[in-house]
Motif scaffolding. Structure first.
Motif, mmCIF file in Angstrom:
data_model
loop_
_atom_site.group_PDB
_atom_site.id
_atom_site.type_symbol
_atom_site.label_atom_id
_atom_site.label_comp_id
_atom_site.label_asym_id
_atom_site.label_seq_id
_atom_site.Cartn_x
_atom_site.Cartn_y
_atom_site.Cartn_z
ATOM 1 N N LEU A 162 45.934 36.977 62.418
ATOM 2 C CA LEU A 162 45.647 37.723 63.752
ATOM 3 C C LEU A 162 46.898 38.444 64.357
ATOM 4 O O LEU A 162 47.935 37.798 64.360
ATOM 5 C CB LEU A 162 45.203 36.504 64.805
ATOM 6 C CG LEU A 162 45.185 36.763 66.229
ATOM 7 C CD1 LEU A 162 43.964 37.917 66.402
ATOM 8 C CD2 LEU A 162 44.741 35.495 66.877
ATOM 9 N N SER A 163 46.694 39.490 64.689
ATOM 10 C CA SER A 163 47.866 40.547 65.430
ATOM 11 C C SER A 163 47.625 40.536 66.835
ATOM 12 O O SER A 163 46.375 40.902 67.260
ATOM 13 C CB SER A 163 47.814 41.799 64.602
ATOM 14 O OG SER A 163 48.577 41.613 63.477
ATOM 15 N N ASP A 211 43.022 40.181 59.436
ATOM 16 C CA ASP A 211 41.701 39.970 59.861
ATOM 17 C C ASP A 211 41.212 40.243 61.231
ATOM 18 O O ASP A 211 40.110 40.637 61.315
ATOM 19 C CB ASP A 211 41.427 38.197 59.425
ATOM 20 C CG ASP A 211 41.559 38.021 57.995
ATOM 21 O OD1 ASP A 211 41.011 38.398 57.033
ATOM 22 O OD2 ASP A 211 42.264 37.021 57.750
ATOM 23 N N LEU A 212 41.940 39.995 62.333
ATOM 24 C CA LEU A 212 41.820 40.441 63.513
ATOM 25 C C LEU A 212 42.824 40.790 64.280
ATOM 26 O O LEU A 212 44.012 40.613 63.652
ATOM 27 C CB LEU A 212 41.331 38.798 64.075
ATOM 28 C CG LEU A 212 39.887 37.835 63.590
ATOM 29 C CD1 LEU A 212 39.995 36.584 64.012
ATOM 30 C CD2 LEU A 212 38.935 38.592 63.613
ATOM 31 N N ALA A 213 42.409 41.569 65.153
ATOM 32 C CA ALA A 213 43.710 42.068 66.084
ATOM 33 C C ALA A 213 43.163 42.267 67.624
ATOM 34 O O ALA A 213 41.933 42.475 67.728
ATOM 35 C CB ALA A 213 43.862 43.316 65.254
ATOM 36 N N ILE A 214 43.788 41.832 68.399
ATOM 37 C CA ILE A 214 43.616 41.950 69.772
ATOM 38 C C ILE A 214 44.679 42.829 70.431
ATOM 39 O O ILE A 214 45.889 42.558 69.996
ATOM 40 C CB ILE A 214 43.615 40.702 70.757
ATOM 41 C CG1 ILE A 214 42.555 39.683 70.094
ATOM 42 C CG2 ILE A 214 43.192 40.897 72.070
ATOM 43 C CD1 ILE A 214 42.328 38.276 70.785
ATOM 44 N N ALA A 215 44.431 43.784 71.246
ATOM 45 C CA ALA A 215 45.539 44.759 71.967
ATOM 46 C C ALA A 215 45.527 44.717 73.181
ATOM 47 O O ALA A 215 44.470 44.524 73.843
ATOM 48 C CB ALA A 215 45.215 46.167 71.304
ATOM 49 N N ASN A 272 39.832 44.467 67.278
ATOM 50 C CA ASN A 272 38.607 43.863 67.687
ATOM 51 C C ASN A 272 38.452 44.107 69.253
ATOM 52 O O ASN A 272 37.021 44.269 69.624
ATOM 53 C CB ASN A 272 38.483 42.468 67.248
ATOM 54 C CG ASN A 272 38.767 42.165 65.892
ATOM 55 O OD1 ASN A 272 39.801 41.899 65.258
ATOM 56 N ND2 ASN A 272 37.624 42.041 65.173
ATOM 57 N N LYS A 273 39.251 43.949 70.010
ATOM 58 C CA LYS A 273 39.258 44.149 71.432
ATOM 59 C C LYS A 273 40.338 44.238 72.290
ATOM 60 O O LYS A 273 41.448 43.945 71.620
ATOM 61 C CB LYS A 273 38.540 42.852 72.034
ATOM 62 C CG LYS A 273 39.325 41.450 72.126
ATOM 63 C CD LYS A 273 38.348 40.350 72.942
ATOM 64 C CE LYS A 273 39.458 39.113 73.039
ATOM 65 N NZ LYS A 273 38.540 38.073 73.691
#
Length: 292
Positions: free
Chosen positions: A116-117, A135-139, A195-196
């Motif tokens: 996860l980033s 796999d996942l990223a939230i910004a 992702n969001k």
């Protein structure tokens, strides 16, 4: 490099999470090749630790990462000498170095633990490659995300081109890589690059929420899920991107610049890294002065 790598890329494992943190705010978390090596040591450490169920990439300071440290690219990474009469690096040296480095992104994509980033500030170039391999990223909604390094001469020869096409579709992927524009975290979430997006002040909490959901899953289920993902990626031909990635990068760093074209390496020699980056942006934006 005089900085201590232990201070530049930190590792902490607690409560089923492994945190890998970039700590070079004075350089806006630009990543040297030594920092990449250190990061991969941490990833491998997390993979060996059965108590770790999720790996979280994050950063201290203003930015997630402004990508490769530009002081090291364009010949320096191949041992290029500026001495008069020095020969240019051979293609075999270029290919060998780039193959090893691109393999690190393949290792990230094929990591056995969920990744996860958490992205704030600038996330460009190799910083975005890390996000694309996660796999996942939230910004943060005000993050600045993109591949402006493509304007240095690669123009679409990204290490993660297949991921871009899979996530965005071929037209949008070409737009991002060919034009080299940056977008907000909100826009990156809208088109599927992350992702969001959340307000910057809520980024850490959003990451902890998702990490907690992951660490509650059975360890074997996580491992089987990752293995299934890897099989699916292989069935889509995703492995081949890492071969084309290092071949195209080796070629891209050996292009010939014509007299009327922007030569980043020459500008870096004359103006320094920051001055060269501003000159690059000014040329493509058609402005006298690039925005900070």
């Amino acid at each position: 490099m005089s900085e201590d790598l232990r201070d530049l890329v930190k590792y902490e494992a607690t409560d089923g999470r492994a945190y890998i943190t970039f700590c070079r705010d004075e350089k806006r978390n630009a990543l040297t090749y030594e920092m990449f090596d250190r990061m991969m040591e941490h990833v491998e450490r997390a993979e060996r630790d059965d108590d770790v169920r999720a790996i979280i990439f994050r950063s201290e300071g203003r930015d997630f990462s402004t990508g490769h440290d530009l002081a090291q690219v364009g010949g320096a990474e191949y041992g290029f000498s500026k001495e008069p009469g020095a020969r240019r690096p051979s293609q075999r040296i270029r290919l060998s170095f780039d193959k090893r480095h691109v393999e690190q992104f393949r290792q990230l994509l094929y990591c056995t633990k969920p990744t996860l980033s958490l992205v704030q500030g600038y996330c460009v170039g190799a910083g975005l490659y890390i996000v694309e391999a996660s796999d996942l990223a939230i910004a943060a909604d005000d993050a600045k995300i993109g591949h402006p390094e493509q304007k240095m001469g690669l123009a679409g020869a990204s290490y993660m081109t297949s991921i871009n096409i899979l996530a965005l579709g071929p037209k949008k992927a070409r737009e991002i890589l060919l034009l080299g524009e940056t977008m907000s975290g909100t826009e990156a979430a809208r088109i599927g690059l992350v992702n969001k997006a959340v307000p910057a002040g809520e980024l850490a909490a959003a990451g902890e929420d998702w990490a907690e959901r992951i660490v509650r899953l059975p360890r074997d289920a996580i491992a089987i899920g990752k293995a299934a993902t890897h099989l699916s990626l292989d069935s889509l031909g995703m492995t081949s991107q890492f071969v084309q990635g290092y071949v195209m990068h080796a070629l891209g760093t050996n292009i010939r610049y014509e007299a009327d074209e922007n030569n980043f390496m020459r500008e870096r020699r004359n103006k320094g890294v920051t001055g060269a980056a501003h000159a690059r942006e000014s040329r493509y934006e058609g402005q006298d002065k690039a925005e900070d």
